[in-house]
Design an enzyme around this catalytic site. Structure first.
Site, PDB file in Angstrom:
ATOM      1  CE1 TYR A 159      -3.426  -2.497  -0.227  1.00  0.00           C
ATOM      2  CE2 TYR A 159      -4.453  -1.420   1.626  1.00  0.00           C
ATOM      3  CZ  TYR A 159      -4.511  -2.335   0.615  1.00  0.00           C
ATOM      4  OH  TYR A 159      -5.648  -3.074   0.430  1.00  0.00           O
ATOM      5  CD  GLU A 207      -2.122   4.712  -6.649  1.00  0.00           C
ATOM      6  OE1 GLU A 207      -2.791   5.596  -6.057  1.00  0.00           O
ATOM      7  OE2 GLU A 207      -2.381   3.506  -6.575  1.00  0.00           O
TER       8      GLU A 207
END
Length: 254
Positions: free
Chosen positions: A176, A183
């Site tokens: 994560y 991103e």
């Protein structure tokens, strides 16, 4: 949010996948009322999604072995990636018709965030497709989705191997944060191109009398990670404690 969180069913995808990762609406179907057709469909759907992301994983490995570089990787994978990521919109229908017990709104946010990353960032701005950050979130998404969809598949079949459950609730601890970094770095790399070209922006004056600046919109998206990522990450940590300590998991959206 741009990575999939652990949606109650079958996602930091943020998803936020990613992603992540994390997940969608197939994990906790309403088992007491789920009929054989719905069960069969959800099983087939999750098998198809597992297979799709496995194809992407194999293609990534083969490409790197053949070329020795990540440059050009996104271009070679983009059709398959866009297909399976867009295909995940079916999860909205699963929630809407009630075969999966999850908020339609939450699912919509999480699915659309991934689609946004694929279609409106990496697909729209070719200059950033060879960035290392793109490779980073692609690897994270792929591992996350293979784990997630295989988890849902075996769960629906009432035969969940422990190693898949272990991977589902342990790999995210590393994946994560790494996915979020990938991103954010990709969006950051896109900012100069967006600012220079004014893509997807609407300037005044115009007949609609409305203005929109995509550049500042992306800045807001990046800032949204600050409050959203910790919530989703700690939610998954809570789910991890429940599942791996043998307690019955009840998925809820915070």
């Amino acid at each position: 949010t741009l990575f999939r969180s652990d949606r109650a069913a079958g996602s930091p995808h943020s998803t936020m996948a990613s992603s992540e990762e994390d997940g969608p609406a197939e994990e906790q179907p309403r088992r007491k009322t789920l009929g054989p057709l719905a069960t069969a469909w959800l099983t087939l759907y999750n098998i198809a999604m597992t297979a799709g992301w496995l194809v992407l994983a194999i293609a990534m490995v083969r490409y790197y072995m053949q070329t020795g570089t990540h440059k050009g990787l996104y271009h070679s994978l983009q059709k398959t990636l866009k297909f399976f990521q867009t295909f995940a919109m079916l999860e909205l229908a699963h929630c809407a018709i009630g075969i999966v017990h999850t908020s339609v709104l939450v699912t919509a946010v999480q699915v659309s965030s991934r689609i946004f990353m694929v279609w409106f960032i990496t697909n729209s701005i070719r200059q950033i497709q060879n960035e290392e950050s793109v490779l980073l979130f692609l690897v994270v998404w792929t591992i996350t989705e293979i784990t997630r969809y295989s988890f849902y598949t075996f769960n629906l079949l009432n035969h969940l191997p422990y190693f898949i459950k272990w991977a589902r609730y342990n790999l995210f601890i590393i994946l994560y944060p790494v996915g979020v970094v990938g991103e954010l770095m990709t969006i950051y790399a896109a900012l100069p191109y967006v600012h220079r070209t004014s893509m997807y922006s609407l300037r005044l004056p115009n007949k609609y009398n409305v203005s929109f600046d995509y550049y500042y919109f992306l800045l807001i998206v990046m800032c949204s990670y600050i409050p959203l990522f910790p919530q989703l990450y700690f939610h998954m940590l809570r789910q991890r404690r429940k599942v791996l300590h043998g307690e019955v998991i009840v998925e809820k959206e915070d």
